[in-house]
Design a protein around this motif. Structure first.
Motif, PDB file in Angstrom:
ATOM      1  N   LEU A 326      48.707  30.247  36.999  1.00  0.00           N
ATOM      2  CA  LEU A 326      49.650  30.868  37.924  1.00  0.00           C
ATOM      3  C   LEU A 326      48.830  31.698  38.897  1.00  0.00           C
ATOM      4  O   LEU A 326      48.152  32.646  38.479  1.00  0.00           O
ATOM      5  N   VAL A 327      48.854  31.318  40.185  1.00  0.00           N
ATOM      6  CA  VAL A 327      47.997  32.000  41.171  1.00  0.00           C
ATOM      7  C   VAL A 327      48.822  32.447  42.374  1.00  0.00           C
ATOM      8  O   VAL A 327      49.923  31.932  42.620  1.00  0.00           O
ATOM      9  N   ASP A 328      48.268  33.375  43.128  1.00  0.00           N
ATOM     10  CA  ASP A 328      48.903  33.825  44.371  1.00  0.00           C
ATOM     11  C   ASP A 328      49.072  32.634  45.307  1.00  0.00           C
ATOM     12  O   ASP A 328      48.152  31.822  45.451  1.00  0.00           O
ATOM     13  N   VAL A 329      50.233  32.554  45.945  1.00  0.00           N
ATOM     14  CA  VAL A 329      50.501  31.431  46.848  1.00  0.00           C
ATOM     15  C   VAL A 329      49.413  31.314  47.912  1.00  0.00           C
ATOM     16  O   VAL A 329      48.950  30.220  48.238  1.00  0.00           O
ATOM     17  N   ASP A 330      48.969  32.475  48.446  1.00  0.00           N
ATOM     18  CA  ASP A 330      47.965  32.472  49.514  1.00  0.00           C
ATOM     19  C   ASP A 330      46.635  31.870  49.068  1.00  0.00           C
ATOM     20  O   ASP A 330      45.855  31.400  49.888  1.00  0.00           O
ATOM     21  N   ALA A 331      46.383  31.927  47.768  1.00  0.00           N
ATOM     22  CA  ALA A 331      45.088  31.461  47.259  1.00  0.00           C
ATOM     23  C   ALA A 331      45.156  30.036  46.718  1.00  0.00           C
ATOM     24  O   ALA A 331      44.129  29.446  46.377  1.00  0.00           O
ATOM     25  N   ALA A 332      46.376  29.470  46.675  1.00  0.00           N
ATOM     26  CA  ALA A 332      46.565  28.207  45.945  1.00  0.00           C
ATOM     27  C   ALA A 332      45.764  27.054  46.523  1.00  0.00           C
ATOM     28  O   ALA A 332      45.381  26.140  45.799  1.00  0.00           O
TER      29      ALA A 332
END
Lengths: 359, 124
Positions: A326-332
């Motif tokens: 589960l990661v930050d959308v900006d980093a995906a």
């Protein structure tokens, strides 16, 4: 182990050499022979799982449909008797109560199949949300459930003897099919990413059904399979597991289960929260360096922590080590990630989900 | 059978002493409890450890297990075959050491004989 709950097949597991572990308060086999062997047999032939620990809640009353539309994220308007639907259940803040299967038995009559460790919590949650003419009954102790999974499942059923029709269309079911003389609800569903059925029967009939399926499956190389293979198979197929990919703190939108969330529906618990743009998203990672990804490892892009792994384990069908994270959308969409394993930073890249798709 | 040419620990390692060197591996009970072993993180050559420190990690499909040395010393040999075939520990645990330590002093007070180890395991 004495204070653990036992399924009707506990003695069967012990007799078959199952390695019994405490799984959320249940005494269940993690494996019999080897997780890898059991995993492979489901991909290549057929395996048999005891999933009797799953919870069964019967829903009746003339407001059952309206009640479900309010408490689940999926839309059940188009359901007909004999259909099954997967759906998350959410809190008002969008966090996940559970993910469940809805079986439509008849109009205003549904069977809800819930995760074992959530059975009491779900039952209480549903009772709290109930309105009008709605009756909920926790029937979990009365039911056993066997999952027969793998490409040769139909051969095994036919060999065991079937009176009635085995449903073949995914997410459909038939009641009162006799399998090896046992009255079963047969469901074309599973948690392995493979073809197969789940058989619901009376708790007392489970040992007889298990024995008959093992006997019928012998010539097809059937193996009894434990929770270890169940986890690695569902992981490879990128199916979410409650407590990992979805929790009270992780919404089904973040877990990217959009197919089961109908934001166009008039209203349901959690809809406002789920309409907000998501800040995190579930992705697949593949490790470039040598090592094994597991759950709860920190994920970085450069020096910034962007998330954590939710499930990871070695699986025999895949080259290299994989995890869901589960990661930050900006980093995906970053080109490269690092995952911290015992203070070592190892390189990983994003890879599409699911890791495995039936050919 | 548990070989009686070596010592054992309550953490289920075996220690085979040859002169001032100690080979360390894991017991049959340990490999069976772990199940399919899929990865071994070996120590670096020449690394030094105190007695009781973790020097390696063995991962099975389900579990991550730290391996401890009961012998303080310097790593003088590692079993590199385990890099590509970690499952060798499942098939032949008493011939597949993880590392060899060179030691100056060996304190055997805390170590178990094969007989004592078998009794320890059977007590559960």
């Amino acid at each position: 182990m004495d204070n653990l709950k036992k399924t009707p097949l506990y003695d069967t597991h012990v007799a078959l050499g199952g390695k019994i572990v405490d799984f959320g308060g249940w005494a269940l086999p993690v494996q019999y022979s080897s997780i890898i062997e059991e995993h492979k047999v489901v991909r290549n032939a057929v395996g048999l799982f005891d999933v009797s620990h799953m919870g069964e809640i019967m829903l009746t009353g003339s407001n059952s449909f309206a009640f479900l539309q309010k408490v689940v994220t999926n839309d059940i308007t188009s359901m007909k008797p004999g259909r099954v639907r997967y759906t998350p259940v959410c809190y008002p803040n969008g966090g996940t109560v559970d993910d469940i299967l809805i079986y439509m038995i008849a109009p205003e009559h549904y069977l809800l199949v819930v995760n074992a460790s959530n059975t009491e919590k779900d039952y209480e949650w549903f009772c709290k949300q109930a309105f009008g003419d709605v009756a909920l009954e926790n029937q979990s102790a009365d039911w056993a459930q066997l999952a027969l999974q793998g490409p040769l499942f139909m051969e095994v059923l036919e060999k065991a003897g079937v009176e009635g029709t085995i449903p073949t269309k995914n997410y459909t079911f038939k009641e009162h099919v006799l399998v090896a003389g046992v009255d079963c609800l047969v469901s074309a569903t599973g948690y392995t990413g493979e073809l197969g059925v789940e058989l619901y029967c009376a708790a007392k009939d489970a040992p007889k059904l298990h024995e008959a399926l093992m006997e019928a499956g012998r010539e097809y190389g059937i193996l009894p399979c434990g929770l270890g293979a169940r986890d690695s198979l569902r992981f490879e197929a990128a199916m979410p597991l409650y407590g990992h990919e979805i929790t009270a703190d992780i919404t089904p939108v973040e877990a990217d289960l959009m197919f089961a969330i109908k934001l166009g529906k008039e209203d349901f618990i959690g809809i406002e929260a789920l309409k907000e743009p998501r800040k995190r998203i579930r992705i697949g990672l593949k490790l470039l360096d040598k090592g094994i990804l597991r759950e709860h490892y920190e994920v970085f892009v450069g020096d910034k922590q962007v998330g954590f792994t939710t499930s990871g384990m070695p699986v025999p069908t895949l080259e290299g080590s994989h995890a869901m994270a589960l990661v930050d959308v900006d980093a995906a969409d970053s080109e490269e990630f690092t995952v911290v394993i015992r203070n070592r930073k190892l390189r990983a890249v994003r890879t599409p989900l699911p890791f495995y798709k039936r050919g | 059978m548990t070989p009686n040419d070596r010592y054992y620990t309550k953490d289920h390692e075996w220690i085979l002493v040859e002169g001032n060197r100690a080979k360390i591996g894991i017991s049959d009970h340990a490999q069976d409890a772990l199940g399919d072993i899929v990865y071994v993180e070996l120590p670096d050559m020449d690394a030094t450890y105190d007695a009781g420190e973790s020097f390696a990690v063995v991962e099975s499909v389900k579990a991550v297990s730290q391996i401890y040395t009961a012998v303080g010393g310097r790593v003088v040999e590692i079993n590199e075959a385990l890099n590509d075939q970690p499952e060798l520990i499942n098939s032949d645990c008493y011939n597949q050491f993880i590392a060899v330590f060179e030691f100056e002093n060996l304190n055997t007070n805390e170590l178990l004989t094969a007989e004592q180890y078998e009794a320890f395991v059977s007590e559960g």
